[in-house]
Design an enzyme around this catalytic site. Structure first.
Site, PDB file in Angstrom:
ATOM      1  N   TRP A  33       0.813  -1.221   0.000  1.00 30.43           N
ATOM      2  CA  TRP A  33       0.000   0.000   0.000  1.00 30.43           C
ATOM      3  C   TRP A  33       0.839   1.259   0.000  1.00 30.43           C
ATOM      4  O   TRP A  33       0.542   2.217  -0.731  1.00 30.43           O
ATOM      5  CB  TRP A  33      -0.990  -0.004   1.160  1.00 30.43           C
ATOM      6  CG  TRP A  33      -2.093  -1.010   0.963  1.00 30.43           C
ATOM      7  CD1 TRP A  33      -2.313  -2.137   1.713  1.00 30.43           C
ATOM      8  CD2 TRP A  33      -3.128  -0.995  -0.041  1.00 30.43           C
ATOM      9  NE1 TRP A  33      -3.404  -2.815   1.224  1.00 30.43           N
ATOM     10  CE2 TRP A  33      -3.928  -2.143   0.164  1.00 30.43           C
ATOM     11  CE3 TRP A  33      -3.439  -0.125  -1.090  1.00 30.43           C
ATOM     12  CZ2 TRP A  33      -5.022  -2.441  -0.643  1.00 30.43           C
ATOM     13  CZ3 TRP A  33      -4.538  -0.422  -1.897  1.00 30.43           C
ATOM     14  CH2 TRP A  33      -5.313  -1.565  -1.668  1.00 30.43           C
ATOM     15  N   ASP A  35      -1.638   6.766   6.023  1.00 34.69           N
ATOM     16  CA  ASP A  35      -2.767   5.915   5.635  1.00 34.69           C
ATOM     17  C   ASP A  35      -3.078   5.006   6.830  1.00 34.69           C
ATOM     18  O   ASP A  35      -2.282   4.133   7.165  1.00 34.69           O
ATOM     19  CB  ASP A  35      -2.345   5.097   4.401  1.00 34.69           C
ATOM     20  CG  ASP A  35      -3.375   4.046   3.995  1.00 34.69           C
ATOM     21  OD1 ASP A  35      -4.411   3.916   4.672  1.00 34.69           O
ATOM     22  OD2 ASP A  35      -3.116   3.345   2.979  1.00 34.69           O
ATOM     23  N   LYS A  45     -12.511  -1.326   6.737  1.00 36.74           N
ATOM     24  CA  LYS A  45     -11.785  -2.340   7.501  1.00 36.74           C
ATOM     25  C   LYS A  45     -12.299  -2.377   8.951  1.00 36.74           C
ATOM     26  O   LYS A  45     -12.923  -3.343   9.350  1.00 36.74           O
ATOM     27  CB  LYS A  45     -10.278  -2.070   7.464  1.00 36.74           C
ATOM     28  CG  LYS A  45      -9.552  -2.547   6.209  1.00 36.74           C
ATOM     29  CD  LYS A  45     -10.009  -1.933   4.918  1.00 36.74           C
ATOM     30  CE  LYS A  45      -9.396  -2.499   3.675  1.00 36.74           C
ATOM     31  NZ  LYS A  45      -8.369  -1.706   3.043  1.00 36.74           N
TER      32      LYS A  45
END
Ligand SMILES: *Cc1c(COP(=O)(O)O)cnc(C)c1O
Length: 375
Positions: free
Chosen positions: A115, A185, A209
């Site tokens: 990511w 993030d 999530k």
């Protein structure tokens, strides 16, 4: 402690199913039940939540409640705004550089897995990117290893690498780059533990999530960083559009904000982010213990100090055995344990809504699987 553990063992529910998906992920049953009711009748208004207009008082109240609960759960200081954006986590890969660059000509990216690497690739479309640390999903850096140029617009990192299972235990702050804002993030660790918000310039998280469903990204931004993009920035890519319009820059993701509001209430009822952290540590500890006790069968490349509380990533001796493990686990009520398609192996995602009993059932299965294969 031991007797408490022993008691728990008897509670393992043989028929319950648990969803270990990395996202979209499990939601608490109470939350699903309330959604079920309010799809037909929102807050006893006689109308569906799906029909709620964004110019109504009821929506303003919902947005304000969601914002306020995020502020209070995470102790967000007064000089930060909480905004609700579109476009998922991926859109933030572009919004971060587009909004924080200002007049700077470089940004720094700590790369700890897929990511942060993708975020870096996106940023390179706009600016020179400096990489003070790179690992391929094994660990987070030690502060002493980092050198961050003082003229970097910001220092970026991914708090929890969802695919590799690598998590920061603290923000990468240092006096040596105290004037470089941190941008992070938090998609897969948001609301799973307290965050020292004042260490960051920008925090954002896709909701699906730990805190809701896809289509909503929560951003927490320090006020002095909101207006760096300027008037030529496309309207919906400019944080300031969301700030100025109190997250109603255009029709917002109303249902997603509603689900996150229910999640915020649920987290509060359960004791806040400290309680989420405690449960996350307990769940992940059980699985890591099984991995460490059975090194011939289960292996993990993640450095113990960087192990994620959210995504436990490991593999068996062959991809055939990985696949067999995933199939047998599903037959036992443990769903979606296959690792990300890019790296294979096994990934157990243990987000806020995963009951401790779910992790216990997985640990029990892993133990029994090891015995059966005499490894
Ligand atoms: C899921 C995830 C994303 C991407 O989110 P999308 O909403 O699919 O764009 C980004 N970063 C991390 C750490 C994630 O876990």
């Amino acid at each position: 402690m031991t007797s408490c553990k022993a008691n728990r063992r008897h509670r393992i529910n043989m028929t319950a199913r648990y969803n270990f998906s990395a996202g979209p992920s499990m939601l608490p049953k109470e939350v699903l039940e309330q959604i079920h009711r309010e799809v037909l009748d929102y807050n006893s208004t006689g109308s569906s939540i799906l029909e709620l207009g964004h110019r109504t008082q009821a929506f303003s109240d919902l947005r304000d409640e969601c914002k306020e609960r995020i502020r209070s759960l995470l102790n967000v200081p007064d000089n930060y705004d909480v905004i609700f954006c579109h476009g998922g986590g991926r859109m933030q890969f572009a919004m971060t550089p587009l909004n924080l660059l200002g007049a700077a000509s470089k940004a720094s990216y700590i790369v700890t897995g897929t990511w942060s690497d993708m975020a870096k690739l996106e940023a390179e479309k706009f600016v020179h990117v400096d990489v003070p640390f790179r690992s391929r999903g094994e660990r987070t850096p030690r502060i002493e290893e980092l050198e961050v140029p003082e003229d970097s617009a910001y220092l970026y990192h991914c708090d929890n690498e969802t695919i590799h299972g690598v998590e920061f235990s603290a923000a990468p702050v240092s006096d040596a780059w105290k004037n470089v804002p941190l941008a992070a993030d938090f998609s897969s660790s948001f609301m799973s533990r307290p965050i020292e918000v004042s260490s960051y310039g920008l925090i954002w998280a896709a909701a699906q999530k730990n805190f809701g469903i896809p289509g909503l990204t929560i951003a927490i931004i320090r006020r002095d960083l909101e207006k760096l993009a300027g008037m030529n920035m496309p309207y919906l890519l400019n944080y300031d559009s969301y700030v100025r319009n109190d997250s109603v820059a255009n029709t917002p993701p109303i249902f997603q904000i509603y689900v996150s509001t229910l999640m915020a209430r649920w987290i509060e009822r359960k004791g806040g982010v400290e309680a989420m952290d405690e449960a996350a540590r307990e769940r992940s500890r059980m699985i890591y213990e099984l991995i460490d006790e059975n090194p011939k069968l289960y292996s993990s490349v993640v450095d113990p100090g960087s192990r994620s509380r959210m995504n436990v990533v490991f593999r068996l001796p062959s991809s055939e055995m990985d696949a067999f493990f995933v199939r047998e686990a599903a037959a036992f009520g443990l769903d979606n344990l296959a690792g990300h398609h890019s790296i294979g192996g096994i990934r157990a995602s243990l987000y806020n809504a995963m009951p401790v009993e779910g992790a216990e059932k997985l640990a029990e299965f892993m133990k029994e699987f090891a015995l059966r294969h005499r490894l």
